[in-house]
Scaffold this motif. Structure first.
Motif, PDB file in Angstrom:
ATOM      1  N   ASN A 253      -2.229  -8.561  -2.139  1.00 27.15           N
ATOM      2  CA  ASN A 253      -3.124  -7.808  -2.999  1.00 27.15           C
ATOM      3  C   ASN A 253      -2.358  -6.984  -4.033  1.00 27.15           C
TER       4      ASN A 253
ATOM      5  N   GLU B 236       0.798  -1.217   0.000  1.00 25.38           N
ATOM      6  CA  GLU B 236       0.000   0.000   0.000  1.00 25.38           C
ATOM      7  C   GLU B 236       0.837   1.277   0.000  1.00 25.38           C
TER       8      GLU B 236
ATOM      9  N   LYS C 189      -8.171 -14.301   3.373  1.00 22.89           N
ATOM     10  CA  LYS C 189      -9.071 -13.196   3.697  1.00 22.89           C
ATOM     11  C   LYS C 189     -10.412 -13.312   2.978  1.00 22.89           C
TER      12      LYS C 189
ATOM     13  N   ASP D  71      -8.269  -6.057  -1.525  1.00 23.50           N
ATOM     14  CA  ASP D  71      -7.209  -6.323  -0.542  1.00 23.50           C
ATOM     15  C   ASP D  71      -7.306  -7.739   0.027  1.00 23.50           C
TER      16      ASP D  71
ATOM     17  N   ASN E 286      -5.671 -10.507   0.421  1.00 26.22           N
ATOM     18  CA  ASN E 286      -4.410 -11.256   0.415  1.00 26.22           C
ATOM     19  C   ASN E 286      -4.686 -12.743   0.577  1.00 26.22           C
TER      20      ASN E 286
ATOM     21  N   TRP F 218      -4.846  -1.091  -4.862  1.00 29.76           N
ATOM     22  CA  TRP F 218      -5.913  -2.072  -4.715  1.00 29.76           C
ATOM     23  C   TRP F 218      -6.826  -2.126  -5.942  1.00 29.76           C
TER      24      TRP F 218
HETATM   25 CA    CA Z   1      -2.855  -5.388   1.994  1.00 29.50          CA
END
Ligand code: CA
Length: 721
Positions: A295, A218, A367, A340, A342, A299
């Motif tokens: 990710n 990020e 996730k 996001d 992952n 994003w």
């Molecule tokens: Ca992340």
């Protein structure tokens, strides 16, 4: 000298006599074979055989206990019938003021753990007495090299191999130290000083190598990769890039060429991301290293890869040859990821019997809310079912081996409420697996985020050297799932593909689990309790009030005939900073007040652990001398969010325990300007884990001050418990 292990001795004796024949030589060899092995702690060489040995209960040798990563111990001295008697055997107060997320190791009666700023401590596992400490001097490395390090000064664990321990540092070094005395043997750097990457994962040691990835997707235009080094020397052996680079520069290997076909636009200008920050497993049976990837960067796929595409190898489980790093197979768990999601969660190996066939399986609950069972001989997904509410995918199509993603998931019409949230239905908190019961235990979060493109679709301002969050998508505050409690522990049957039991919890972010043959599952919770559940039905059979949030997973080992359960007490990780409010449960865990600890439990424990201070909700200071300027406060709110102050000091400036609540800080009162600059821009508190932000202007710093004062007056006061 003094470091000859039994194996080496035997080999050298055999070498010495291999050219001779005769009874004398044979007798010598025979004598060497029958001599008791002088296995003193300093002489023991940890091998892959030991790291694969599920029956060794004296130690806890690896992050997930063994190479299988099951976190299952065959110990049953402590079991469902007697666990009620479990009491502290010893405790050690820890001077750290920050995240406690690590899995300790136990080797030959010594417990090793890695804490804040990656300091390693060796503790007598019988008594809790500290033996030595190794400090990799992370703050100095960051300051001396003007590094961009925004968050996560913690590490989730260590590895042991031969006579050494390995740790990866926040600033990107792999360090090997001698297990006996903590003396450094070698260190190497896995990313350049000027990249915004970090490392929170453990180094995985296997087959004479150490393996590590990195995180920080990020924070800038990064291109994720994983690397293996020689365990003895630190020399780089191989590197695998997770996303392809610019085709004009040529591809590193065929896997990159294949991956590039799934990207569009000028993705390389954005880095692509995919960073592997957690979740790697050495699969000895197939000589492969299996790792999860992260990710995209940013994003939003519309920015990163505007013509669409799956964007390999984002959000995938990837297997590479353990010797060469060459691609073998992959499973992409979130094609074209924009959420996001992952796939950096644990990858657990097990032998399963599915439809009458023996399967060498890899289990994975990323996730995205699906529990995957993968045939790890070829990377085929055998099942992938939802273990939480999910609406980004209709289902995993086994025939097509990919997800069916509804149009709504891409929020093309503006905004969309999407399950699970960016914190995932399951994050890095360890899943465990009991092979006797055939159940996996998953710490689960039940939440959603509203995603939006508004004002973000052409935003590429996240690029560059700005210490800024850059995701090119808007997120509305998270919401709890109306169908489920905010958090839960669940037992999942990977053969029947279904939930067997679930225990609701009032908060998300339940800690990692430990499963034992005593039919127990242990788990710590944000509310400060360590609980033992009956692994067969989820009934709570024991609990201990630690008086402080728990985020780290427990381990178990047996010394002098006594089974112990040990863990680090204290909160950690991304959601922890919001445990003071901001829409989250206000537990009253306060930075600098509550004591972080290491505690070991046994059935006849007699240690008296001093009680923790009562929970304390922050009391914002109202500074009458400070004249709040609304416009400056509004600008400050943006600076506070985009520079990730929010990550440690909390949403709405209501901090959890990871960092001080700024509404009570003296440095943000009238007259505190200079000290505030020294801390934020100058890095005066870097040694405590407070990053430095040299690019922030006087105006931006002033804005933050006005925002904090305004929040002190008007901000949400957490409700308390
Ligand atoms: Ca992340």
């Amino acid at each position: 000298m003094g470091r000859i292990c039994f194996g080496t001795t035997l080999r050298s004796i055999k070498r010495m006599y291999s050219s001779r024949t005769g009874l004398f030589a044979q007798l010598l060899v025979a004598a060497a074979l029958t001599m008791p092995a002088p296995l003193y702690a300093e002489d023991r060489m940890i091998t892959d055989k030991e790291l694969s040995d599920e029956s060794n209960t004296a130690d806890w040798l690896a992050y997930g206990r063994t190479h299988s990563e099951q976190r299952f111990s065959p110990l049953k001295d402590i079991n469902v019938d007697n666990v009620g008697k479990l009491k502290p055997e010893w405790y050690l107060d820890l001077p750290d003021k920050n995240d406690m997320v690590g899995t300790p190791l136990v080797v030959d009666g010594v417990l090793y753990y890695v804490g804040t700023l990656n300091v390693i401590r060796a503790i007598d596992a019988r008594t809790g007495k500290m033996l030595w400490e190794y400090d990799p001097k992370v703050a100095k490395e960051i300051t001396d090299n003007n590094m961009r390090k925004v968050f996560w000064s913690y590490s989730r664990g260590l590895s042991a191999y031969n006579d050494k321990l390995y740790v990866a540092t926040w600033d990107g070094r792999i360090v090997a130290i001698n297990r006996k005395d903590g003396k450094e043997v070698w260190q190497t750097r896995t990313f350049p000083h000027d990249t915004p990457l970090n490392i929170t994962g453990h180094v995985k040691a296997f087959d004479g190598k150490v393996f590590v990835g990195n995180g920080g997707t990020e924070l800038g235009p990064t291109r994720g990769y994983v690397t293996a080094y020689d365990a003895e020397t630190g020399k780089q052996l191989w590197r695998f890039f997770i996303v392809p680079g610019n085709p004009a520069d040529g591809f590193e290997d065929e896997a990159q060429e294949m991956a590039a076909k799934t990207w569009t636009g000028k993705w390389w200008e954005h880095g692509g991301g995919g960073n592997a920050w957690h979740g790697w497993t050495y699969d000895k049976e197939f000589n492969q290293l299996i790792f999860g990837t992260g990710n995209g960067s940013p994003w939003n796929r519309k920015v990163r890869s505007p013509g669409g595409g799956d964007n390999l190898f984002l959000c995938s489980v990837v297997a590479v040859d353990a010797n060469t790093g060459k691609y073998k197979w992959h499973v992409q768990t979130a094609p074209g990821d924009t959420w996001d999601y992952n796939s950096n969660m644990d990858i657990v190996l097990a032998d399963l019997k599915i439809d009458g066939k023996n399967v060498k399986a890899a289990m994975h609950a990323p996730k995205n809310g699906f529990f995957y069972v993968i045939d790890r001989s070829n990377g085929k997904v055998l099942s992938a079912e939802k273990f939480a509410d999910v609406n980004w995918s209709t289902k995993f199509d086994l025939e097509k081996q990919t997800h069916i993603i509804p149009e709504s998931a891409w929020f093309n019409d503006g905004e969309e409420n999407i399950y699970p949230s960016v914190f995932g239905a399951h994050s890095w908190h360890a899943m465990s697996y009991n092979p006797e019961l055939g159940l996996a235990f998953i710490p689960t979060n039940h939440m959603s985020n509203t995603f939006t493109d508004k004002g973000k679709d052409t935003d590429t301002s996240w690029r560059g050297n700005k210490f800024q969050l850059g995701i090119a998508v808007g997120l509305a505050p998270m919401a709890s799932d109306p169908h489920e409690a905010r958090g839960s522990l669940q037992a999942w049957d990977p053969v029947k593909n279904k939930r067997v039991w679930q225990v609701n919890q009032k908060s998300a972010w339940g800690a990692g689990t430990l499963a034992t043959a005593g039919n127990l599952v242990f788990q710590g919770l944000p509310e400060g309790k360590l609980k033992a559940y009956d692994a067969r039905d989820g009934k709570v059979v024991w609990e201990y009030d630690a008086g402080l949030a728990i985020s780290a997973p427990p381990i178990t080992y047996k010394l002098d005939g006594k089974q112990m359960v040990a863990l680090l007490i204290g909160p950690g990780g991304a959601l922890t900073s919001n445990f003071a409010g901001g829409g989250w449960d206000a537990f009253g865990w306060k930075y600098g007040l509550h004591q972080r600890r290491l505690i070991a439990f046994s059935l006849d424990g007699k240690a008296v652990v001093p009680p923790q201070p009562a929970p304390q909700i922050a009391k914002p200071i109202i500074d009458k001398e400070f004249k709040i300027d609304d416009a400056k406060a509004a600008a400050g709110a943006g600076t506070y969010a985009v520079h990730l102050c929010i990550a440690c000091h909390g949403g709405g400036a209501a901090a959890g325990i990871m960092a001080p609540d700024l509404r009570e800080s003296p440095h943000l009162l009238h007259g505190g300007e200079e000290t505030f600059k020294d801390i934020v821009r100058g890095g005066a508190l870097l040694g405590k884990g407070m990053p430095r932000f040299p690019t922030l202007t006087d105006e931006e710093l002033e804005g933050i001050r006005h925002y904090i004062r305004k929040q002190a007056v008007e901000g949400a006061t957490p409700a308390g418990h």
